[in-house]
Design an enzyme around this catalytic site. Structure first.
Site, PDB file in Angstrom:
ATOM      1  N   HIS A  35       5.222  -9.053 -22.529  1.00 25.37           N
ATOM      2  CA  HIS A  35       5.581  -9.667 -21.245  1.00 25.37           C
ATOM      3  C   HIS A  35       7.042 -10.116 -21.265  1.00 25.37           C
ATOM      4  O   HIS A  35       7.811  -9.792 -20.355  1.00 25.37           O
ATOM      5  CB  HIS A  35       4.663 -10.864 -20.973  1.00 25.37           C
ATOM      6  CG  HIS A  35       4.958 -11.566 -19.679  1.00 25.37           C
ATOM      7  ND1 HIS A  35       4.266 -11.309 -18.524  1.00 25.37           N
ATOM      8  CD2 HIS A  35       5.880 -12.507 -19.367  1.00 25.37           C
ATOM      9  CE1 HIS A  35       4.749 -12.063 -17.548  1.00 25.37           C
ATOM     10  NE2 HIS A  35       5.727 -12.810 -18.036  1.00 25.37           N
ATOM     11  N   GLU A  36       7.431 -10.854 -22.304  1.00 23.45           N
ATOM     12  CA  GLU A  36       8.803 -11.369 -22.365  1.00 23.45           C
ATOM     13  C   GLU A  36       9.812 -10.265 -22.670  1.00 23.45           C
ATOM     14  O   GLU A  36      10.924 -10.273 -22.147  1.00 23.45           O
ATOM     15  CB  GLU A  36       8.891 -12.485 -23.416  1.00 23.45           C
ATOM     16  CG  GLU A  36       8.051 -13.700 -23.095  1.00 23.45           C
ATOM     17  CD  GLU A  36       8.376 -14.314 -21.742  1.00 23.45           C
ATOM     18  OE1 GLU A  36       9.543 -14.228 -21.308  1.00 23.45           O
ATOM     19  OE2 GLU A  36       7.461 -14.865 -21.117  1.00 23.45           O
ATOM     20  N   HIS A  39      10.810  -8.627 -19.430  1.00 23.89           N
ATOM     21  CA  HIS A  39      11.843  -9.368 -18.690  1.00 23.89           C
ATOM     22  C   HIS A  39      13.233  -9.087 -19.269  1.00 23.89           C
ATOM     23  O   HIS A  39      14.190  -8.817 -18.528  1.00 23.89           O
ATOM     24  CB  HIS A  39      11.576 -10.870 -18.762  1.00 23.89           C
ATOM     25  CG  HIS A  39      10.452 -11.342 -17.902  1.00 23.89           C
ATOM     26  ND1 HIS A  39      10.355 -11.031 -16.558  1.00 23.89           N
ATOM     27  CD2 HIS A  39       9.386 -12.133 -18.182  1.00 23.89           C
ATOM     28  CE1 HIS A  39       9.270 -11.603 -16.060  1.00 23.89           C
ATOM     29  NE2 HIS A  39       8.662 -12.259 -17.016  1.00 23.89           N
TER      30      HIS A  39
END
Length: 225
Positions: A35-36, A39
Site C-alpha cells: 500500500h505505502e 503511494h
C-alpha cells in the site's frame, strides 16, 4: 473461509491462540508494505522524488512500519502504516497527480486481493487437501481480509485517509476552505468515533463476505462444478 473483525473476538482469539499471529503478520506486512510502496512509486512517477529520496520507495516493511497503526490493525481491525511523505509542488499536473497518488495505495491492495483470490483458487484446484490446512486457510483469509479493509477504510473521505484528498479536490471550488481546515483538524476524532460506534463494521463485513464468496465460487468454477 472466515474472518471476524470484532475487536473483542480478535483479542480473545490472539490471547487463546497466540500462534494465530504467525498467520496474521505475513498478510499484514504484505498488505501495508505494498500500500505505502504504491503511494511512493506513484508520487515518483508523477514528478515528486521526496519519498524515494527518503528511502520510502522500498518493499522493506521496516521503512513503512508504524507500531500504533499495526497494533490497531491486528487488534481492532483498522489501522495504518507510516504515511509516505509527498511534496505536491513537484507534481506536473497537481490535481490529477494528487488523485493518482491518493488512489495508488488502494489500487495496490486491489491487485493483491485479486492475486490472492487467484492463488487461493489455483492452489486448492491443484491440491484440495489445502482446504483442511489451517495455516493455508488462515493466511489466505487474512491476506484477503486485510486488503479489503485497507481499500475501504482508506477511501473514507476523512483526513488523514486517502479519500480525503479526493474529496478536497472534488469540492475545493464549492466548499469553504474552513470546512477542510476543520475536517483535517478533527478528522482523526471523527474516525475514532465511527470506530467506537461500530459504524464501519457492516460495510466491511459485507465486503469481506463478498470476496470470500467470490473466492469459493472461483474454486468451484475451476473444478467445473
Amino acid at each position: 473461509m472466515d474472518y471476524n473483525i470484532s475487536m473483542f473476538s480478535r483479542i480473545t482469539t490472539i490471547i487463546n491462540n497466540p500462534i494465530i499471529l504467525l498467520y496474521m503478520l505475513p498478510a499484514l506486512v504484505i498488505s501495508l508494505t505494498l500500500h505505502e510502496w504504491g503511494h511512493a512509486y506513484a508520487a515518483y512517477k508523477c514528478g515528486d522524488p521526496t519519498a524515494r529520496n527518503l528511502g520510502r520507495m522500498t518493499l522493506n516493511p521496516l521503512a513503512h512500519f508504524d507500531i500504533i497503526g499495526t497494533l490497531c490493525l491486528l487488534l481492532v481491525g483498522f489501522g495504518w502504516a507510516k504515511p509516505v511523505p509527498v511534496n505536491r509542488r513537484n507534481f506536473r499536473r497537481p490535481k490529477l497527480d494528487e488523485i493518482i497518488v491518493s488512489l495508488a495505495g488502494v489500487t495496490m491492495n486491489l491487485l493483491v486481493l485479486i492475486v490472492s483470490i487467484l492463488l487461493y483458487a489455483i492452489f486448492v484446484r491443484i491440491n484440495a487437501d489445502l482446504l483442511l490446512n489451517e495455516a493455508f486457510m488462515n493466511i489466505m483469509s487474512y491476506l484477503m481480509a486485510y486488503n479489503v479493509v485497507l481499500m475501504i477504510f482508506n477511501l473514507i473521505p476523512i483526513p488523514p485517509l486517502d479519500g480525503s484528498h479526493i474529496l478536497e479536490i472534488a469540492l475545493a471550488r464549492h466548499v469553504s476552505p474552513k470546512f477542510f481546515f476543520y475536517l483535517r483538524r478533527y478528522g482523526m476524532w471523527i474516525l475514532l468515533a465511527l470506530l467506537w460506534l461500530n459504524v464501519l463494521d457492516a460495510p466491511l463485513i459485507w465486503a469481506q463476505e463478498l470476496v470470500f464468496d467470490l473466492a469459493d465460487k472461483l474454486v468451484l468454477a475451476l473444478y467445473g462444478l
